[in-house]
Scaffold this motif. Sequence first.
Motif, PDB file in Angstrom:
ATOM      1  N   ALA A 248      11.134  68.658  49.194  1.00 36.07           N
ATOM      2  CA  ALA A 248      11.726  67.536  49.919  1.00 36.07           C
ATOM      3  C   ALA A 248      10.708  66.759  50.737  1.00 36.07           C
ATOM      4  O   ALA A 248      10.832  65.536  50.912  1.00 36.07           O
ATOM      5  CB  ALA A 248      12.848  68.042  50.825  1.00 36.07           C
ATOM      6  N   ILE A 249       9.678  67.443  51.227  1.00 29.71           N
ATOM      7  CA  ILE A 249       8.712  66.791  52.123  1.00 29.71           C
ATOM      8  C   ILE A 249       7.626  66.026  51.372  1.00 29.71           C
ATOM      9  O   ILE A 249       6.842  65.290  51.989  1.00 29.71           O
ATOM     10  CB  ILE A 249       8.087  67.832  53.078  1.00 29.71           C
ATOM     11  N   GLN A 250       7.592  66.131  50.052  1.00 30.66           N
ATOM     12  CA  GLN A 250       6.532  65.477  49.277  1.00 30.66           C
ATOM     13  C   GLN A 250       6.391  63.982  49.578  1.00 30.66           C
ATOM     14  O   GLN A 250       5.268  63.481  49.733  1.00 30.66           O
ATOM     15  CB  GLN A 250       6.752  65.708  47.778  1.00 30.66           C
ATOM     16  N   PRO A 251       7.498  63.206  49.668  1.00 31.84           N
ATOM     17  CA  PRO A 251       7.336  61.766  49.937  1.00 31.84           C
ATOM     18  C   PRO A 251       6.713  61.452  51.293  1.00 31.84           C
ATOM     19  O   PRO A 251       6.280  60.322  51.528  1.00 31.84           O
ATOM     20  CB  PRO A 251       8.777  61.241  49.871  1.00 31.84           C
ATOM     21  N   LEU A 252       6.658  62.438  52.188  1.00 38.67           N
ATOM     22  CA  LEU A 252       6.152  62.202  53.534  1.00 38.67           C
ATOM     23  C   LEU A 252       4.762  62.782  53.763  1.00 38.67           C
ATOM     24  O   LEU A 252       4.216  62.638  54.861  1.00 38.67           O
ATOM     25  CB  LEU A 252       7.114  62.806  54.565  1.00 38.67           C
ATOM     26  N   LEU A 253       4.190  63.434  52.778  1.00 35.79           N
ATOM     27  CA  LEU A 253       2.917  64.138  52.979  1.00 35.79           C
ATOM     28  C   LEU A 253       1.821  63.218  53.511  1.00 35.79           C
ATOM     29  O   LEU A 253       0.995  63.634  54.327  1.00 35.79           O
ATOM     30  CB  LEU A 253       2.460  64.798  51.681  1.00 35.79           C
ATOM     31  N   ALA A 254       1.809  61.975  53.081  1.00 37.77           N
ATOM     32  CA  ALA A 254       0.775  61.048  53.538  1.00 37.77           C
ATOM     33  C   ALA A 254       0.897  60.753  55.029  1.00 37.77           C
ATOM     34  O   ALA A 254      -0.065  60.281  55.648  1.00 37.77           O
ATOM     35  CB  ALA A 254       0.849  59.745  52.745  1.00 37.77           C
ATOM     36  N   ARG A 255       2.046  61.031  55.616  1.00 42.45           N
ATOM     37  CA  ARG A 255       2.266  60.741  57.041  1.00 42.45           C
ATOM     38  C   ARG A 255       1.954  61.939  57.935  1.00 42.45           C
ATOM     39  O   ARG A 255       2.024  61.820  59.161  1.00 42.45           O
ATOM     40  CB  ARG A 255       3.722  60.308  57.263  1.00 42.45           C
ATOM     41  N   LEU A 256       1.624  63.076  57.338  1.00 41.80           N
ATOM     42  CA  LEU A 256       1.285  64.243  58.141  1.00 41.80           C
ATOM     43  C   LEU A 256      -0.109  64.090  58.737  1.00 41.80           C
ATOM     44  O   LEU A 256      -1.049  63.712  58.019  1.00 41.80           O
ATOM     45  CB  LEU A 256       1.333  65.516  57.293  1.00 41.80           C
ATOM     46  N   PRO A 257      -0.286  64.362  60.020  1.00 47.99           N
ATOM     47  CA  PRO A 257      -1.633  64.366  60.591  1.00 47.99           C
ATOM     48  C   PRO A 257      -2.456  65.481  59.963  1.00 47.99           C
ATOM     49  O   PRO A 257      -1.903  66.430  59.390  1.00 47.99           O
ATOM     50  CB  PRO A 257      -1.383  64.610  62.085  1.00 47.99           C
ATOM     51  N   PRO A 258      -3.789  65.400  60.036  1.00 45.21           N
ATOM     52  CA  PRO A 258      -4.659  66.361  59.328  1.00 45.21           C
ATOM     53  C   PRO A 258      -4.355  67.828  59.633  1.00 45.21           C
ATOM     54  O   PRO A 258      -4.388  68.659  58.717  1.00 45.21           O
ATOM     55  CB  PRO A 258      -6.059  65.972  59.807  1.00 45.21           C
TER      56      PRO A 258
END
Length: 307
Positions: A248-258
């Motif tokens: 479910a979190i795949q579409p948001l991975l780019a928004r995760l801080p390092p």
Amino acid sequence: MSQSVAILLCTYNGGTYLAEQLASFREQSHTAWKVWVSDDGSTDNTHDVLAAHREAWGADRLAVFPGPRKGFAANFMSLVCREEISADYYAMSDQDDIWHADKVERAVRWLNTVPADVPALYCTRTELVDDNGEKLGYSPLFKRPPSFANAMVQNVAGGNTMVFNDAARDLLKAAGANVQVVAHDWWVYIVVSACGGKVFYDPTPSLLYRQHAENLIGANAGVGARLVRIGKLFQGHLKAWIDQHVIAIQPLLARLPPDNRSLFNRFTTARQRSLIPRVFGILRSGIYRQTGLGNIGLLVAAIFNRI
């Protein structure tokens, strides 16, 4: 100007206690609110109760939509993602609780301390009551800080206590109304904490949480509830739930801080390994539960590949 709050109320055959829930909205010290209801196909008097309150309060105070009829999590997410709903803050609500009069005010007070562009989630402990409103005790008091490392393996608060800002809602909309997750509240905690948002767990209860036979999700309080959770862990439920969240979190991975991206990668990679690398990898990933016993459970789950 007082911040507007959209109360997101999901109903399904909840007519028995719904009037009390609605009455507790009316008594809120923060008065800039509107109730948005998604009904999932009720066949009892739920619609009559809602219609009576809509007539008494006016359409500007209460709106009702048909739900997707795919379960409680899908019902809540359908409301969260409805384009016609707009507010400064969003409060999720069950159909059978009684909110303390200052519930919304306290949430708004904390949310106002967070910049509008930073995702923020407020949640609290609950006070437990039975069918008749008699007090039973409290939900567990969590003392470790809320974080993504915790959210990956545990939810710290019920959705009926959660209030979040528009920046958090934008993240949830980006993930979509049809996201496949086990529970809407756990998902909200994961998303906000994963994407660098702020999460505040208030140890002071904000509502009376009714415990009865029709509850879809209980309070997870007491020894019995802990034994049930341990049983589900060894049946593979936690592993299956984490699998859902990883997808479910795949579409948001780019928004995760390092740092959160690194934690996510370490944890998900370790889960796929053989016994020794899996156990050490999961332990080193940084994930944790709120209690010592819970963390022992994580270790055992890692050993038996149940996480």
